[in-house]
Motif scaffolding. Structure first.
Motif: not given
Length: 279
Positions: A84, A87-88, A91, A128-129, A132-133, A136
């Motif tokens: 997490g 990935a954050a 992103a 996942v990245t 998430a991006s 975003l």
């Protein structure tokens, strides 16, 4: 309770279900990217309007890889937490350069993370990245699962690089930079293939012709890549190399330290004659 005092950083293990899911999604992904080259022009399968339907097929399979990895105990709570965080960060890095000459700083993070944490973790992290991006930046569309798959492959490849325990220092950074350079072009080429078959009305020398021989279409595709995306891919590759060589040593050290402290898959042993409080 006792643990080994010093433990090398270990990648996240790939269990049998996760490996099977990863092979399945890779095979389907290859078919998803390449099916228009093999389709009959009269079959209806080569129409550009059909490609977005692959969104519904690919996205659940990408989620299945994540679920299978967790179910196989390849990811415990600490690994999921690290996933997490990375990935954050990835992103958040993407908007810093997206839309400007292909400068995407998150790619160097994928290279280093895949190298330290292994191919399975790298594939999940890349997917996942990108997901998430996309949320975003508002980049959600039929291209998103293809981007997730391509970035997952990119990070997975970094985890498959050899000599994980033997090469360190400048030699390792040089190898990772070289992989990042080649992989950045490979990512761009794969994504070009996804978009190229959906574009119509371009010049005869660069357009996709459904039903034509594969060799002829590949020649047009090469011309399309040279004409439209070479500079973009070069920007991505150059930035990945620069960031890897300048920040790679520090980030590799931090990732390995975090992995050792998290002690993924570390065996736990209890000393006989104690009650768990050292007495």
């Amino acid at each position: 309770m006792s643990r080994t005092a010093t433990r090398p950083a270990r990648p996240v293990r790939i269990g049998p279900r996760a490996a099977a899911a990863l092979v399945l999604v890779t095979l389907i992904g290859i078919a998803a990217f390449g099916w228009p080259l093999l389709a009959d022009g009269q079959s209806g399968l080569a129409h550009s309007e059909d490609a977005p339907w692959l969104f519904a097929a690919l996205l659940p399979l990408l989620v299945a890889v994540v679920v299978a990895t967790i179910a196989d105990d390849g990811m415990d709570a600490k690994a999921v937490a690290m996933l997490g965080v990375l990935a954050a960060v990835g992103a958040a890095l993407r908007p810093l350069g997206a839309g400007t000459a292909g400068l995407e700083p998150m790619f160097f993070l994928m290279v280093l993370s895949g190298r330290v944490l292994g191919p399975g973790f790298g594939f999940v992290l890349g997917s996942v990245t990108m997901f998430a991006s996309a949320l975003l930046t508002g980049g959600v569309g039929p291209w998103m699962p293809f981007q997730m798959l391509a970035l997952g492959w990119f990070a997975l490849g970094a985890g498959l690089l050899p000599w994980a325990e033997q090469i360190r220092g400048r030699a390792e950074l040089a190898m990772l930079a070289a992989y990042g350079f080649v992989g950045s072009f490979a990512y761009g080429t794969v994504m070009n293939l996804q978009g190229w078959v959906m574009l119509q009305g371009m010049g005869q020398g660069v357009s996709f012709h459904p039903g034509d021989p594969v060799a002829a279409n590949l020649a047009r595709f090469a011309a399309y890549c040279l004409a439209t995306s070479l500079g973009w891919d070069l920007g991505r590759a150059a930035l990945t190399v620069v960031l890897t060589l300048t920040l790679g040593a520090t980030l590799l050290k931090a990732l390995r330290r975090a992995t050792r402290k998290a002690a993924f898959d570390a065996p736990v042993s209890f000393d006989p004659g104690t009650d768990g409080r050292g007495r």
